[in-house]
Design an enzyme around this catalytic site. Structure first.
Site, mmCIF file in Angstrom:
data_model
loop_
_atom_site.group_PDB
_atom_site.id
_atom_site.type_symbol
_atom_site.label_atom_id
_atom_site.label_comp_id
_atom_site.label_asym_id
_atom_site.label_seq_id
_atom_site.Cartn_x
_atom_site.Cartn_y
_atom_site.Cartn_z
ATOM 1 C CG MET A 107 5.493 27.209 19.811
ATOM 2 S SD MET A 107 6.876 26.107 20.071
ATOM 3 C CE MET A 107 7.452 25.875 18.412
ATOM 4 C CB CYS A 108 0.810 29.645 21.924
ATOM 5 S SG CYS A 108 1.308 31.343 22.251
ATOM 6 N N GLY A 109 0.773 26.803 22.932
ATOM 7 C CA GLY A 109 0.092 25.511 22.908
ATOM 8 C C GLY A 109 -1.376 25.700 23.233
#
Lengths: 231, 298
Positions: free
Chosen positions: B1-3
């Site tokens: 996951m990353c933003g």
């Protein structure tokens, strides 16, 4: 929280999401309506509710809003993030804007209404719930859907109903492509009644005769060695 | 996951407020990426004959003014430097490769994060709020920016592996997802003389697209080639001197949402990063479609 008779409001700008969800999971007593202010895309709003309560989310919801819902009537004034109403058991979830991917995934009962478009994989693995989408649905919608109905008032993207079991899809607009083992079938009187009933519940006035039926050809139900992995 | 977050302001008056408008967006992506974060900001370009490099010194104590003077003398060029903590922007009249070669030989502990006429780049370990405060992101000014918060899944938590990635000049890319074929891409690019700095899958996509553009593709054509070359999951947000571009893989496995008003276009992984933008209630909100190129010009 501000209790006013049978209604109560939670403001997520100042209150924690956990406070809201723990309230919804407890004894609601006389409370019939819960308003959620400033949702601002928070995740997991009103998940796991198991009570006949009306929940009004006054804005945009993030991931998994109203997941696992039972009995509650959840109204989302804005858009919903991925997995809205996933694994819903009963009740009703109404998204007034658009819904992201996997809307209504594996819902076993209840009704999900999306006024706008729904993203990819809408109704994936649907297990008995009903979904009405006012706009378009993305690719791989109703993938491996087992029971229930998906009604699409707009268009459907690629691979609609791939590896479909016994769920039925109705599409009013164009279908870009069907997935493996999905096929168009003639609309019967029973189909018209089903579509009319679901449209009415969603507050939509389209003519059920404008819809096409897509269901499983059931050729994937049994292993066919001669197919050479091509379907 | 990353933003991922991106912001392009349409009115010149808002360029002074670019960092201030962006900051809640980056903070909003903390849960998606608490390991490290980074920010590429595109400013007014420096003069055509000049190039600026963003330098990162890590834990080393550097006498930046002495470094500036030594580089200027060694490369026989004028040089200016501005410093924020362990980061500096060095502007010279020399070619970026000449400055990089000199640094490699004489200051091997310094990492060159970016090069170009418009791009400034910051990245570091820590929560987004910590990195933002360290480098005073609230006061960044410019036309557009590309930011990222990282939760590492396939390579180590290091500054080198933090995003944005850059290659060439005035080009950066951030990634949410994971590529299945980064080593295949790398094996195609390395024989062409393209050198890799790290082992993150994202670097392959960044260098592939920069290579396509050097071969003459415009940004959109390069991305079209990328749709064929890249295998895996990706939402990519990319920046050039005058554009932001956004794409998602054919299965749209990783999220993105766009808010557009007369004043700005803002991009984030999730709405919660857009919720505090001015007048977002009246913005046009949409989720980018899979395998569709979205681009916006300053």
């Amino acid at each position: 929280m501000n209790a006013v008779a049978e209604a109560i409001a939670f403001d997520l700008a100042s209150q924690k999401l956990r406070e809201l969800n723990q309230f919804l999971h407890g004894d609601l007593g006389m409370v019939k309506q819960v308003r959620v202010l400033n949702p601002d895309g928070a995740h997991s709003i009103a998940v796991g509710v198991n009570a006949p309560v009306t929940i009004n989310i006054a804005g945009h919801a993030g991931y998994y809003a109203a997941g696992m819902n039972q009995l509650a009537d959840v109204d989302i004034a804005g858009n919903a993030g991925p997995g809205v109403a996933e694994n819903m058991m009963s009740g009703r979830v109404h998204v007034h804007g658009f819904a992201s991917v996997s809307a209504g995934a594996s819902a076993q009962g209840g009704l999900l209404i999306v006024d706008g478009d729904a993203g990819l994989r809408c109704g994936i693995s649907l297990k008995g719930g009903d979904i009405v989408v006012g706009g378009d649905v993305g690719a791989f919608s109703a993938f491996m859907a087992q029971a229930g109905n998906l009604v699409v008032c707009g268009d459907a993207a690629e691979n609609l109903g791939d590896s479909l079991y016994e769920a039925v899809i109705y599409v009013r607009g164009k279908v870009k492509s069907l997935g493996a083992d999905a096929q168009f079938e003639p609309m019967t009187d029973a189909d018209h009644v089903t579509v009319a009933g679901l449209l009415k519940q969603a507050g939509l006035t389209h003519d059920p005769k404008e819809f096409k039926r897509i269901a499983s050809a059931r050729s994937l139900y049994h292993w066919n060695a001669d197919a050479n992995q091509e379907y | 996951m990353c933003g991922i977050v991106g912001l392009l302001v349409k009115r010149p008056a808002l360029r002074e407020r670019l960092g201030e408008l962006m900051l809640p967006m980056l903070i909003g992506m903390t849960e998606r990426g608490p390991d490290s974060s980074g920010m590429a900001v595109f400013t007014e370009p420096v003069a055509a004959e000049k190039r600026k490099l963003s330098l990162y010194a890590g834990a080393q104590a550097i006498d930046w003014e002495a470094l500036r003077a030594t580089v200027a003398a060694a490369l026989n060029t004028q040089a200016e430097i501005s410093v924020k903590k362990n980061h500096a922007t060095l502007t010279t009249g020399a070619a970026p490769n000449a400055v990089k070669a000199w640094l490699k030989a004489h200051q091997p502990g310094i990492t060159v994060l970016s090069a170009g006429r418009a791009i400034d780049l910051y990245k570091d370990l820590g929560l987004p709020i910590e990195v933002a405060q360290r480098y005073d992101f609230a006061h960044l000014t410019g036309t557009h920016l590309v930011g990222h918060t990282r939760m590492a899944t396939e390579s180590a938590v290091t500054v080198e592996n933090a995003h944005p990635y850059t290659a060439g000049e005035d080009w950066c890319l951030v990634h949410n997802g994971s590529l299945s074929n980064p080593y295949q891409l790398r094996r195609e690019l390395e024989p062409l003389g393209i050198e890799f700095d790290g082992d993150c899958d994202t670097e392959a996509a960044c260098r592939y697209l920069e290579w396509r553009m050097r071969e003459g593709d415009d940004l959109e054509t390069a991305i079209e080639h990328g749709f064929t070359a890249f295998d895996g999951f990706y939402t990519f947000l990319m920046g050039t001197r005058d554009k932001l571009a956004l794409v998602r893989d054919p299965f749209a496995c990783k999220p993105a949402i766009v808010a557009e008003t007369d004043d700005y276009v803002a991009i984030a992984s999730e709405f919660r990063s857009l919720a505090h933008l001015p007048d977002v209630k009246h913005a046009t909100l949409f989720e980018p479609k899979p395998e569709h190129i979205y681009s916006w010009s300053i």
